[in-house]
Each structure stands twice: as structure tokens, then as C-alpha cells.
Design an enzyme around this catalytic site. Structure first.
Site, PDB file in Angstrom:
ATOM      1  N   LYS A   1     -28.008  -3.939 -13.128  1.00 48.05           N
ATOM      2  CA  LYS A   1     -28.395  -5.474 -14.023  1.00 48.05           C
ATOM      3  C   LYS A   1     -27.266  -5.756 -14.801  1.00 48.05           C
ATOM      4  CE  LYS A   1     -32.540  -7.960 -15.170  1.00 48.05           C
ATOM      5  NZ  LYS A   1     -34.380  -7.117 -15.639  1.00 48.05           N
TER       6      LYS A   1
ATOM      7  N   GLU B   1     -50.410  -9.063 -16.470  1.00 51.32           N
ATOM      8  CA  GLU B   1     -51.326  -9.322 -17.694  1.00 51.32           C
ATOM      9  C   GLU B   1     -52.478  -9.087 -17.602  1.00 51.32           C
ATOM     10  OE1 GLU B   1     -48.541 -10.341 -15.971  1.00 51.32           O
ATOM     11  OE2 GLU B   1     -47.489 -11.055 -17.713  1.00 51.32           O
TER      12      GLU B   1
ATOM     13  N   ARG C   1     -53.265 -15.839 -15.768  1.00 51.96           N
ATOM     14  CA  ARG C   1     -53.102 -14.516 -14.927  1.00 51.96           C
ATOM     15  C   ARG C   1     -54.207 -13.931 -15.463  1.00 51.96           C
ATOM     16  NH1 ARG C   1     -48.170 -12.771 -11.659  1.00 51.96           N
ATOM     17  NH2 ARG C   1     -48.071 -13.417 -10.738  1.00 51.96           N
TER      18      ARG C   1
END
Ligand SMILES: Cc1ncc(C[n+]2csc(CCOP(=O)(O)OP(=O)(O)O)c2C)c(N)n1
Ligand SMILES: CC(=O)[C@@H](O)[C@H](O)COP(=O)(O)O
Ligand SMILES: [Mg+2]
Length: 627
Positions: free
Chosen positions: A282, A367, A395
Site C-alpha cells: 500500500k 460489522e 450491514r
């Protein structure tokens, strides 16, 4: 940029030499840094997929083949390679979305920013293609190691394993991070697979050395190679994906276009489901990003491209107010624990985690699991604080309803980024939570109007132990405190009728400001009072269930208006209207909120202006209504 400008679409990539491809990658990387440092955006994630995306578009034939980018935030390179060379309007109103957008290109399919759904989309598309006899069209899902921790991924893999002949390729973009390093068994497993790469490098080095050793070299290498499978299984149990019957290719250096192309071409030609495990970094190629321990420049504002330092300094945020109060509460109560779905820092849990590491749980981008786990923690007498962005609570609605509320578990939900967030587009606005939570039996919902109220509401919420409680607040700076002039029962009166206005009984308008809309309500009131209207502004603080004190106050009002940064449908205005009706209080209730639409990206202010949730627009509307 010379080479990139010649790429009007993926077909222009096919004829490039490897040298040109390398030059293109560097051009793209330099452009991402220079452009995104001016607009803000997901710089780190996109720097990590430059070579991977080039290889994808050289091997596959988009849009005939479908490329899906999980969470969508890693689609900038894809946009550059599909004719959208100018990222200067990124995330700006009327400009390019920071996520795939069907309105922009037929190369874009999944627009939303909610993680872990790409494999479900992929099997759906591949199956649909199969039913339509289009088995020569490939479907490719690019999914990050973070998104791989989402439960939906494993639901999809379970189904995908049932159809191993589908022309479906899953590219795991493994950069070892969500924002922070990815946590959990899945992350460990990927790490073990990455270890193979070092092992393979060692083995190929050994092969080169031994092949130069006369006579015994060959035999020794064969013996070593024979050991390889055994060692490899120790180094990295290949089992999981292969046990599911899925072909696994990798790990592959995701920054080596040629290696990626080779692997992707093998996957393309395989004629069935293949996982390609790409190892990426990243922020790759940009030192300020790769050196950033916090989140590798996951999402940046405007920065100095040379240093990576932020050019905008924001004030004390709503999140800061929450974060500091949670630390104070954590010191006072050892039953308080906190949960995050791979967003420890963005939701403000880092200070608490630094002090109480054993009382914070990063469950990955999961979640649903977080809420059910919190229900379990609550069952043992802990008081969990589940911290998610408001939009991501969507979610976990069933877990809120059926795991938490049904069992009356005392769990506090802190919903950050509630209301209009703006630049992350339609799927990031926290505009549904008041409606969703409003139908949960026994829930209590607080909408603080300023930072002080965040702390107060949080402190009150962790004392609620017979059901779910919610504290929701928006993105950005919390602004100055808004003081109450007096209380009426549980209500804070923010703007009162002046004495000379006469008795409360002829109150023309009772104006309810929900949470951060209190400021807007005060400006509206001042505009109407300047017209001689008799207006009172109140803040219920706890907006659900509707306070009986609000019902009583409404009895004496000509009208009630509610201003909220939630969809008007099923929000607080609806709740107030239903409660008044049930109490036989026949007073018109006007709701001012977010329309039940998906809102294109823009700044928070631009979107609020677009939907008429501004003091001027609301005052004008109410003035007309008051006649
Ligand atoms: C359901 C859901 N929860 C949380 C987020 C917030 N979020 C956006 S990107 C991200 C990290 C994604 O990590 P990974 O999939 O590894 O992609 P990378 O950024 O590393 O390329 C998270 C947690 C989200 N988009 N969706
Ligand atoms: C893609 C995603 O879900 C997040 O990275 C989001 O873009 C960050 O939003 P904030 O900037 O509000 O933290
Ligand atoms: Mg990642």
C-alpha cells in the site's frame, strides 16, 4: 504522461512492450501522487494496484470481461486506463467519483464503497453469463486482504466452490493492511502463503546455484525439490483454498507486471475458478505513504506531494470528543470494552486501545459479527461500545435487531460519519441510521448537537444496560458548543420565546433541531423571528423514543418542524408525527431532511445545499407554510 495519454482504452495496452509497460506504470504512479495530493482521496491503496491493474487490462478484455474492484476505492488506475485521464475533478461535485461509476464508463460495474461484496457479484455475473451461453466472458474480482475478512466473502466462496468450472478469477490484493495491519486468522493464513514467496525465491536461488554445481548438483536439487512440497506445507499450508477445490496461483509479486500477466494469463486460460494471490504494498513507490505507519495514506486530504504532509488542518472533530470521553469512561469502568470493524483509528478508538489493549477488539471488516459478538460480551456483564460509520451499520441491522435488541443486551453503538459525508458518494452518507434504529423495539438514540453533548450522551448511553443505545454524530469538526437557555423536562431549549412574546400557548412554530442540525434550526428560527414569527427551538438530545415532554410542548404549538440529517422517510419527523397522533395531538409536523435518493458525491456543504437542507431553504419553506 505522454504514454498514458495514448491509452484511450484497454486495447491500447495490449501492444505495449514490457519496457513501455514499466514506463507507463511509473507515469501513472507519478500522476496519482501529483493529482490525488491536490484533490484528496485513496492515494495509498491506488499506488498499490498500479501494476496489478495494468496487467489485468492487458490480459482481460474489459468490458466484455467484467472487472470488479471490491470496496471500489482502488479504481483510480482502472479509470486512467479506461479513458478517464484527468483525475483533477476526483470526488468533486460534477466530477469523477472516487469509486467506479456506471455513468462514467461501461467498464465500471459495482459503484458502492461497502466492502466484501465483490465475490457475490462475481459469481452472480459469471452464473448469469453461463446461463446465457456466454462462457467465453471472464469475471474478475479484485479484493483486498481487508475485505477478505468480511463474512460475505466466505458465503460467496462456499457457493463458488460449488461451481469450480465458472470462468471466474479472484485476485487477492494482499498488502497486509486494511487501514492498519489486517487482523485475524485470515491475515495469518495469507502471511503463511506470503512466506512461500520467500521460500520460492530461496528455492530458485538454490536451483541456480546447484545447476552450476557439476555432477552432484542436479541430484541434490531433485532431492531438495522432493522436500519442497513437505516444506511448503509447513511454511504455508496451501490447503484452505485448494481444499475448497479452488485453484490457487501465487503468491505473485503484484508490482511485477510481467509476473502478474503470466499468472493472470494462466488463470484466464485455466477455464475455471482461480485465485491469484498478488503481494502488493500500500502506497508503493511513494516514500511518505510507505513510511506512514498509521494507514499507508489510505485516505488523504490535500497534501504536499513532496513531503506527504497535510495542507489542511481540521479542528477538533466529533470523533475526538467521543474518543476522549471513552478513555475517561474506560478509566472509571473496567466493564467497558470497544469493538471496531477494521477502523480502529478512523472511529477514534486508538487512545482507548493504547490504554486498554485487552479491551478493544478489531474484528476485521465484519460489522455483523461485531454486533453479535458485542451481544455475547454484554451477556457476560461487559458493556460493549460498537464503533462503526453510520452507513456500515446497515450491514448489521439484523444483528442489532435480533441478537442485541431482542435479548435486551446493553450495547452502545457509536455511529460516526452520520448524516451527509459527501465526497465518498452515495454509499457513504450516514443517512439511514435514524430510520433503521427507529424500528428497533426498546432502542434509545441520542443525536448530540455539539462535542460536549457527545461526551454527555456517551456517558449516559453506557449506563443503559437493558437494551441497545445509539450515539450518532457527523464527520468533521464539532464546532463551538451550543448552550441551552433552559430545560423543559428532558428537552434543551435553544431559542426561547421572549417574555414580550406572550404565553407559550400561542407558539406558532416548535422547531426541533436533530443533532448537528441544531445550528441550522437556530438560523432558521432567527430568520423567522425576524419576520415576527413566534418560534421556539428545542433539542431533545435523545431523539428516540420521542420524549413525552416534546408531545406536551407540541400541544401548545401551531406547527412542529423537525430538521434532521437522515432520510425524511421514517426518520425523527416521522416518529414525532406518529407519537403526536397517538397522543391525539393534532398539530401539523413538517420534516426537513435528506430525500430518499442516492446522492451523487460533492462536499458536505454542496450536498446539503443541493437537497435544500440549509437555513435559507428551510426558512423559506416554513415561512410559506406559516402563511
Ligand atoms: C462494510 C465496510 N466496512 C468498512 C469499510 C471501510 N473501509 C474502506 S476501505 C477499508 C479497508 C479495506 O482494506 P483492503 O480490502 O485490504 O483494501 P486496501 O485498502 O488494503 O487496498 C475499510 C475498512 C467499508 N468500505 N465497508
Ligand atoms: C472507502 C472507505 O470506506 C473509507 O476509506 C472512506 O473513504 C473513509 O472515509 P473518511 O475519510 O470519512 O474516514
Ligand atoms: Mg489491504
Amino acid at each position: 504522461m505522454a504514454l498514458m495519454r495514448t491509452i484511450t482504452g484497454p486495447s491500447d495496452l495490449k501492444g505495449l512492450t514490457q519496457g513501455q509497460v514499466s514506463a507507463l506504470a511509473e507515469e501513472i504512479r507519478a500522476y496519482l501522487i501529483s493529482s490525488v495530493s491536490q484533490t484528496g482521496g485513496h492515494l495509498g491503496p491506488n499506488l498499490g494496484v498500479v501494476e496489478l491493474t495494468i496487467a489485468l487490462h492487458r490480459v482481460f478484455d474489459s468490458p466484455r470481461d467484467t472487472l470488479l474492484f471490491d470496496t471500489g476505492h482502488i479504481s483510480y488506475v482502472h479509470k486512467l486506463l479506461t479513458g478517464r485521464h484527468d483525475l483533477s475533478t476526483l470526488r468533486k461535485q460534477g466530477g469523477l467519483s472516487g469509486y467506479p461509476s456506471r455513468a462514467e464508463s461501461d467498464h465500471d460495474v459495482v459503484e458502492n464503497s461497502h466492502a466484501s461484496s465483490s465475490l457475490s457479484w462475481a459469481i452472480g455475473i459469471a452464473t448469469g453469463r453461463k446461463l446465457r451461453g456466454e462462457t467465453d466472458r471472464h469475471t474478475v474480482a479484485v479484493i483486498g486482504d481487508g475485505a477478505l475478512t468480511g463474512g460475505m466473502v466466505w458465503e460467496a466462496l462456499n457457493n463458488i466452490a460449488d461451481q469450480p468450472d465458472l470462468p471466474l478469477i479472484i485476485v487477492i490484493n494482499d498488502n497486509e493492511r486494511s487501514y492498519a495491519p489486517t487482523r485475524g486468522g485470515m491475515a495469518e493464513y495469507l502471511a503463511s502463503l506470503r512466506a512461500t514467496q520467500e521460500y520460492e525465491h530461496m528455492l530458485s536461488w538454490g536451483k541456480r546455484q546447484l545447476s552450476r554445481t557439476p555432477v552432484v548438483g542436479r541430484q541434490v536439487y531433485e532431492a531438495l525439490h522432493g522436500v519442497k512440497k513437505g516444506l511448503k506445507d509447513i511454511v504455508s499450508p496451501q490447503g484452505m483454498f485448494e481444499d475448497l477445490g479452488l485453484k490457487y496461483l501465487g503468491p505473485v509479486d503484484g508490482h511485477d507486471v510481467e509476473a502478474m500477466e503470466t499468472a493472470l494469463r494462466r488463470a484466464h486460460d485455466f477455464g475455471g475458478v482461480v485465485l491469484v494471490h498478488a503481494i502488493t504494498e500500500k502506497g508503493h513507490g511513494y516514500d511518505p505513504a510507505t513510511a506512514d505507519e498509521v494507514d499507508r495514506f489510505h485516505a488523504v486530504g490535500k497534501i504536499n506531494p513532496e513531503t506527504g504532509l497535510p495542507l489542511e488542518v481540521s479542528g477538533r472533530s466529533w470523533t475526538d470528543e467521543f474518543s476522549d470521553e471513552l478513555v475517561r469512561l474506560g478509566r472509571e469502568r473496567d466493564d467497558i470494552v470497544a469493538l471496531t470493524a477494521a477502523m480502529l483509528i478512523p472511529v477514534g478508538l486508538q487512545p482507548f486501545a493504547e490504554r486498554y489493549p485487552e479491551r478493544v477488539f478489531d474484528v476485521g471488516i465484519a460489522e455483523q459479527h461485531a454486533v453479535a459478538m458485542a451481544s455475547g460480551l454484554s451477556f457476560t456483564g461487559m458493556h460493549p461500545v460498537v464503533c462503526v460509520y453510520a452507513t456500515f451499520l446497515n450491514r448489521a441491522f439484523d444483528q442489532l435487531l435480533m441478537d442485541c435488541a431482542l435479548h435486551r443486551q446493553g450495547v452502545t453503538f457509536v455511529l460516526d460519519r452520520a448524516g451527509i459525508t459527501g465526497t465518498d458518494g452515495a454509499s457513504h452518507n450516514g443517512m439511514w441510521d435514524l430510520t433503521l434504529t427507529g424500528i428497533v423495539p426498546g432502542i434509545r438514540v441520542a443525536a448530540p448537537r455539539d462535542g460536549q453533548q457527545v461526551a454527555l450522551a456517551l456517558r449516559e448511553s453506557v449506563d443503559i444496560d437493558d437494551g441497545p443505545s445509539v450515539v450518532r454524530f457527523p464527520k468533521g469538526s464539532a464546532g463551538a458548543p451550543i448552550e441551552a437557555v433552559r430545560q423543559v423536562g428532558t428537552l434543551d431549549v435553544l431559542r426561547d420565546l421572549d417574555d414580550q412574546d406572550g404565553p407559550e400557548s400561542d407558539l406558532e412554530l416548535l422547531l426541533v433541531g436533530v443533532g448537528s442540525m441544531a445550528g441550522t434550526a437556530l438560523e432558521v428560527a432567527d430568520k423567522l423571528r425576524a419576520e415576527g414569527r413566534r418560534v421556539m427551538v428545542v433539542d431533545p438530545r435523545w431523539v428516540l423514543p420521542v420524549s413525552p415532554d416534546l408531545v406536551d410542548l407540541a400541544r401548545g404549538a401551531g406547527r412542529v418542524a423537525v430538521i434532521e440529517d437522515n432520510i425524511v422517510g421514517g426518520g425523527i419527523a416521522s416518529a414525532v408525527s406518529q407519537t403526536l397522533a397517538a397522543a391525539e395531538v393534532d398539530v401539523p409536523v413538517h420534516g426537513y431532511g435528506i430525500p430518499q435518493e442516492f446522492l451523487d458525491h460533492g462536499s458536505r456543504e454542496q450536498v446539503l445545499d443541493r437537497i435544500g437542507l440549509t437555513p435559507d431553504a428551510v426558512a423559506t419553506s416554513l415561512s410559506a407554510r406559516l402563511g
